[in-house]
Design a protein around this motif. Structure first.
Motif, PDB file in Angstrom:
ATOM      1  N   ILE A   1      -3.331 -11.696 -44.285  1.00  0.00           N
ATOM      2  CA  ILE A   1      -4.145 -12.747 -44.911  1.00  0.00           C
ATOM      3  C   ILE A   1      -4.515 -12.260 -46.313  1.00  0.00           C
ATOM      4  O   ILE A   1      -5.493 -11.516 -46.476  1.00  0.00           O
ATOM      5  CB  ILE A   1      -5.422 -13.034 -44.091  1.00  0.00           C
ATOM      6  CG1 ILE A   1      -5.071 -13.341 -42.652  1.00  0.00           C
ATOM      7  CG2 ILE A   1      -6.201 -14.189 -44.718  1.00  0.00           C
ATOM      8  CD1 ILE A   1      -6.273 -13.397 -41.738  1.00  0.00           C
ATOM      9  N   PRO A   2      -3.752 -12.642 -47.340  1.00  0.00           N
ATOM     10  CA  PRO A   2      -3.981 -12.112 -48.691  1.00  0.00           C
ATOM     11  C   PRO A   2      -5.418 -12.252 -49.217  1.00  0.00           C
ATOM     12  O   PRO A   2      -5.936 -11.297 -49.808  1.00  0.00           O
ATOM     13  CB  PRO A   2      -2.989 -12.902 -49.549  1.00  0.00           C
ATOM     14  CG  PRO A   2      -1.895 -13.266 -48.615  1.00  0.00           C
ATOM     15  CD  PRO A   2      -2.568 -13.504 -47.292  1.00  0.00           C
TER      16      PRO A   2
ATOM     17  N   PRO B   1       2.848 -16.935 -53.364  1.00  0.00           N
ATOM     18  CA  PRO B   1       2.014 -16.738 -54.566  1.00  0.00           C
ATOM     19  C   PRO B   1       0.722 -15.975 -54.268  1.00  0.00           C
ATOM     20  O   PRO B   1       0.299 -15.127 -55.062  1.00  0.00           O
ATOM     21  CB  PRO B   1       1.712 -18.157 -55.041  1.00  0.00           C
ATOM     22  CG  PRO B   1       2.760 -19.006 -54.450  1.00  0.00           C
ATOM     23  CD  PRO B   1       3.145 -18.345 -53.159  1.00  0.00           C
ATOM     24  N   GLY B   2       0.096 -16.262 -53.142  1.00  0.00           N
ATOM     25  CA  GLY B   2      -1.117 -15.543 -52.765  1.00  0.00           C
ATOM     26  C   GLY B   2      -0.847 -14.079 -52.501  1.00  0.00           C
ATOM     27  O   GLY B   2      -1.640 -13.209 -52.874  1.00  0.00           O
TER      28      GLY B   2
ATOM     29  N   ASN C   1      -7.175 -16.249 -55.625  1.00  0.00           N
ATOM     30  CA  ASN C   1      -6.240 -15.907 -54.561  1.00  0.00           C
ATOM     31  C   ASN C   1      -6.255 -16.945 -53.440  1.00  0.00           C
ATOM     32  O   ASN C   1      -5.209 -17.263 -52.882  1.00  0.00           O
ATOM     33  CB  ASN C   1      -6.528 -14.517 -54.000  1.00  0.00           C
ATOM     34  CG  ASN C   1      -5.432 -14.047 -53.105  1.00  0.00           C
ATOM     35  OD1 ASN C   1      -5.498 -14.236 -51.900  1.00  0.00           O
ATOM     36  ND2 ASN C   1      -4.416 -13.455 -53.696  1.00  0.00           N
ATOM     37  N   VAL C   2      -7.420 -17.479 -53.114  1.00  0.00           N
ATOM     38  CA  VAL C   2      -7.491 -18.528 -52.094  1.00  0.00           C
ATOM     39  C   VAL C   2      -6.701 -19.749 -52.552  1.00  0.00           C
ATOM     40  O   VAL C   2      -5.922 -20.327 -51.781  1.00  0.00           O
ATOM     41  CB  VAL C   2      -8.961 -18.899 -51.789  1.00  0.00           C
ATOM     42  CG1 VAL C   2      -9.036 -20.153 -50.944  1.00  0.00           C
ATOM     43  CG2 VAL C   2      -9.667 -17.752 -51.097  1.00  0.00           C
ATOM     44  N   VAL C   3      -6.864 -20.144 -53.809  1.00  0.00           N
ATOM     45  CA  VAL C   3      -6.142 -21.310 -54.337  1.00  0.00           C
ATOM     46  C   VAL C   3      -4.632 -21.051 -54.319  1.00  0.00           C
ATOM     47  O   VAL C   3      -3.846 -21.914 -53.901  1.00  0.00           O
ATOM     48  CB  VAL C   3      -6.632 -21.654 -55.758  1.00  0.00           C
ATOM     49  CG1 VAL C   3      -5.742 -22.694 -56.415  1.00  0.00           C
ATOM     50  CG2 VAL C   3      -8.077 -22.132 -55.715  1.00  0.00           C
TER      51      VAL C   3
END
Length: 55
Positions: A13-14, A41-42, A31-33
């Motif tokens: 879970i990045p 991308p995350g 990072n959530v976005v």
């Protein structure tokens, strides 16, 4: 031992890996976005954040 846990969380879970590295702030929200746009991308952003931190 803490780095191993952080890396495992980063891959699974990045945003959690970023949260444990820099705390709640701009990098975490970014990072959530990015993770919402896609896992890759995350993950790339999370790796960048964790590897550039100052020791």
């Amino acid at each position: 031992m803490g780095d191993i846990i952080r890396i495992i969380l980063l891959v699974v879970i990045p945003p959690i890996g970023v949260l444990f590295t820099v705390g709640f702030g701009l990098q975490f929200i970014l990072n959530v976005v990015l993770t919402l746009f896609g896992y890759l991308p995350g993950l790339i952003h999370a790796i960048w954040v964790v590897t550039r931190r100052n020791y």
